[in-house]
Design an enzyme around this catalytic site. Structure first.
Site, PDB file in Angstrom:
ATOM      1  N   TRP A  10      31.271  81.070  49.458  1.00 22.54           N
ATOM      2  CA  TRP A  10      32.244  82.109  49.825  1.00 22.54           C
ATOM      3  C   TRP A  10      33.649  81.774  49.342  1.00 22.54           C
ATOM      4  O   TRP A  10      34.554  82.604  49.419  1.00 22.54           O
ATOM      5  CB  TRP A  10      32.250  82.306  51.345  1.00 22.54           C
ATOM      6  CG  TRP A  10      31.120  83.155  51.858  1.00 22.54           C
ATOM      7  CD1 TRP A  10      30.103  83.707  51.123  1.00 22.54           C
ATOM      8  CD2 TRP A  10      30.893  83.563  53.227  1.00 22.54           C
ATOM      9  NE1 TRP A  10      29.267  84.427  51.954  1.00 22.54           N
ATOM     10  CE2 TRP A  10      29.727  84.358  53.241  1.00 22.54           C
ATOM     11  CE3 TRP A  10      31.565  83.334  54.423  1.00 22.54           C
ATOM     12  CZ2 TRP A  10      29.227  84.928  54.416  1.00 22.54           C
ATOM     13  CZ3 TRP A  10      31.061  83.891  55.594  1.00 22.54           C
ATOM     14  CH2 TRP A  10      29.906  84.681  55.590  1.00 22.54           C
ATOM     15  N   LYS A  11      33.859  80.530  48.917  1.00 21.57           N
ATOM     16  CA  LYS A  11      35.210  80.094  48.497  1.00 21.57           C
ATOM     17  C   LYS A  11      36.200  80.405  49.616  1.00 21.57           C
ATOM     18  O   LYS A  11      35.844  80.262  50.787  1.00 21.57           O
ATOM     19  CB  LYS A  11      35.577  80.731  47.151  1.00 21.57           C
ATOM     20  CG  LYS A  11      34.477  80.476  46.101  1.00 21.57           C
ATOM     21  CD  LYS A  11      34.859  80.810  44.705  1.00 21.57           C
ATOM     22  CE  LYS A  11      33.676  80.496  43.768  1.00 21.57           C
ATOM     23  NZ  LYS A  11      33.995  80.705  42.367  1.00 21.57           N
ATOM     24  N   GLU A  96      36.699  74.342  40.756  1.00 22.67           N
ATOM     25  CA  GLU A  96      38.010  74.776  41.279  1.00 22.67           C
ATOM     26  C   GLU A  96      38.712  73.620  41.982  1.00 22.67           C
ATOM     27  O   GLU A  96      39.943  73.505  41.920  1.00 22.67           O
ATOM     28  CB  GLU A  96      37.825  75.981  42.222  1.00 22.67           C
ATOM     29  CG  GLU A  96      37.521  77.248  41.426  1.00 22.67           C
ATOM     30  CD  GLU A  96      36.651  78.266  42.129  1.00 22.67           C
ATOM     31  OE1 GLU A  96      36.495  78.197  43.357  1.00 22.67           O
ATOM     32  OE2 GLU A  96      36.102  79.144  41.428  1.00 22.67           O
ATOM     33  N   GLY A 224      29.021  82.857  43.729  1.00 28.05           N
ATOM     34  CA  GLY A 224      30.331  83.109  44.310  1.00 28.05           C
ATOM     35  C   GLY A 224      30.482  84.566  44.716  1.00 28.05           C
ATOM     36  O   GLY A 224      30.036  84.987  45.791  1.00 28.05           O
ATOM     37  N   GLY A 225      31.076  85.360  43.848  1.00 29.83           N
ATOM     38  CA  GLY A 225      31.421  86.749  44.152  1.00 29.83           C
ATOM     39  C   GLY A 225      30.291  87.553  44.770  1.00 29.83           C
ATOM     40  O   GLY A 225      30.487  88.249  45.781  1.00 29.83           O
TER      41      GLY A 225
HETATM   42  P1  13P Z   1      30.989  83.475  40.638  1.00 26.73           P
HETATM   43  O1  13P Z   1      29.562  83.747  41.037  1.00 26.73           O
HETATM   44  O2  13P Z   1      31.990  84.314  41.380  1.00 26.73           O
HETATM   45  O3  13P Z   1      31.176  83.467  39.161  1.00 26.73           O
HETATM   46  O4  13P Z   1      31.295  81.970  41.144  1.00 26.73           O
HETATM   47  C1  13P Z   1      30.424  80.968  40.822  1.00 26.73           C
HETATM   48  C2  13P Z   1      30.814  79.768  41.598  1.00 26.73           C
HETATM   49  O5  13P Z   1      31.827  79.160  41.340  1.00 26.73           O
HETATM   50  C3  13P Z   1      29.945  79.364  42.707  1.00 26.73           C
HETATM   51  O6  13P Z   1      30.294  78.100  43.175  1.00 26.73           O
END
Ligand code: 13P
Length: 240
Positions: A10-11, A96, A224-225
């Site tokens: 989920w970041k 990140e 992620g997204g």
């Molecule tokens: P996205 O799926 O948003 O590209 O992100 C991938 C990610 O960094 C999962 O850790």
């Protein structure tokens, strides 16, 4: 042991109310999923998501862990604290964190060893930048990340291959490219830790997940997204 793992990252998204709403929609949609389903959520959501997921097949993870047991480490969260609120998994070395928060192969290695010592399941992230791929350095970069990250580690870890250029950009690696690179990662990692599950991450979504998961080397995904939307994420966890 190699197994299908679908993990959401989920970041820095989802307030308390949003997490509750997500779980209300997502849990019925993933009730029959056969994969190991994990949600790696912000620290502040861990306990809530853990409680909401009790009795379901969804497990909870954090997005980082301190390398020390306790003490003067302002801003860090220990493995014991994470386990106490319900985390079972932890993402370590996400690109990140490497790019924005000074995480290095050495700190990644320290966090990884601490997670394993304390009984958390690490999802160890590696990946090359676009510049490195275009410069023909992909294998060299990944080999160094794996060997340094897994230095002194002999246990089962989950590895996530996330090419930096594919994260949040909508540019997915082609299934063939991801498969080939994960095959390389497997050849390096197996020598160090034995058989491992290796996930692909980077713009994986409801539309492209099945094609990626069909590839022989790809054991699962780190998403992620698309993990922020119950309908999209449930399509991925329900893939064959
Ligand atoms: P996205 O799926 O948003 O590209 O992100 C991938 C990610 O960094 C999962 O850790």
């Amino acid at each position: 042991m190699r197994r299908r793992i679908i993990a959401g990252n989920w970041k820095m998204n989802m307030t308390k109310a949003q997490a509750k709403e997500f779980m209300g929609e997502f849990l019925p949609l993933c009730a029959n999923a056969k994969c190991e389903t994990v949600l790696c959520v912000p620290f502040t959501d861990i306990h809530r998501v853990y409680k909401l997921a009790l009795g379901s097949n969804v497990k909870v993870g954090a997005q980082n862990v301190a390398w020390a047991d306790k003490g003067a480490f302002t801003g860090e969260i220990s493995a014991e604290m994470l386990k106490e609120v319900g985390a079972e998994y932890v993402i370590i070395g996400h690109s990140e964190r490497r790019a924005y928060f000074g995480e290095t192969d050495e700190t990644v290695n320290m966090r990884l060893k601490q997670a394993l010592k304390c009984g958390l399941k690490p999802i160890f992230c590696v990946g090359e930048t676009l510049e490195q791929r275009e410069g023909g350095l992909t294998e060299q970069v990944l080999k160094a990340q794996i060997e340094k990250g897994l230095d002194g580690v002999a246990e089962d870890v989950i590895i996530a291959y996330e090419p930096v250029w594919a994260i949040g950009t909508g540019k997915t690696a082609t299934p063939e490219m991801a498969n080939e690179t994960i095959g390389f990662i497997r050849s390096v990692a197996t020598k160090l830790v034995g058989e491992v599950s290796i996930l692909y991450g980077g713009s994986m979504n409801a539309a492209n997940a099945q094609n990626l998961l069909d590839m022989s080397e790809i054991d699962g995904g780190l998403i992620g997204g698309a993990s922020l939307k119950p309908s999209d994420f449930s399509v991925i966890v329900n893939c064959d």
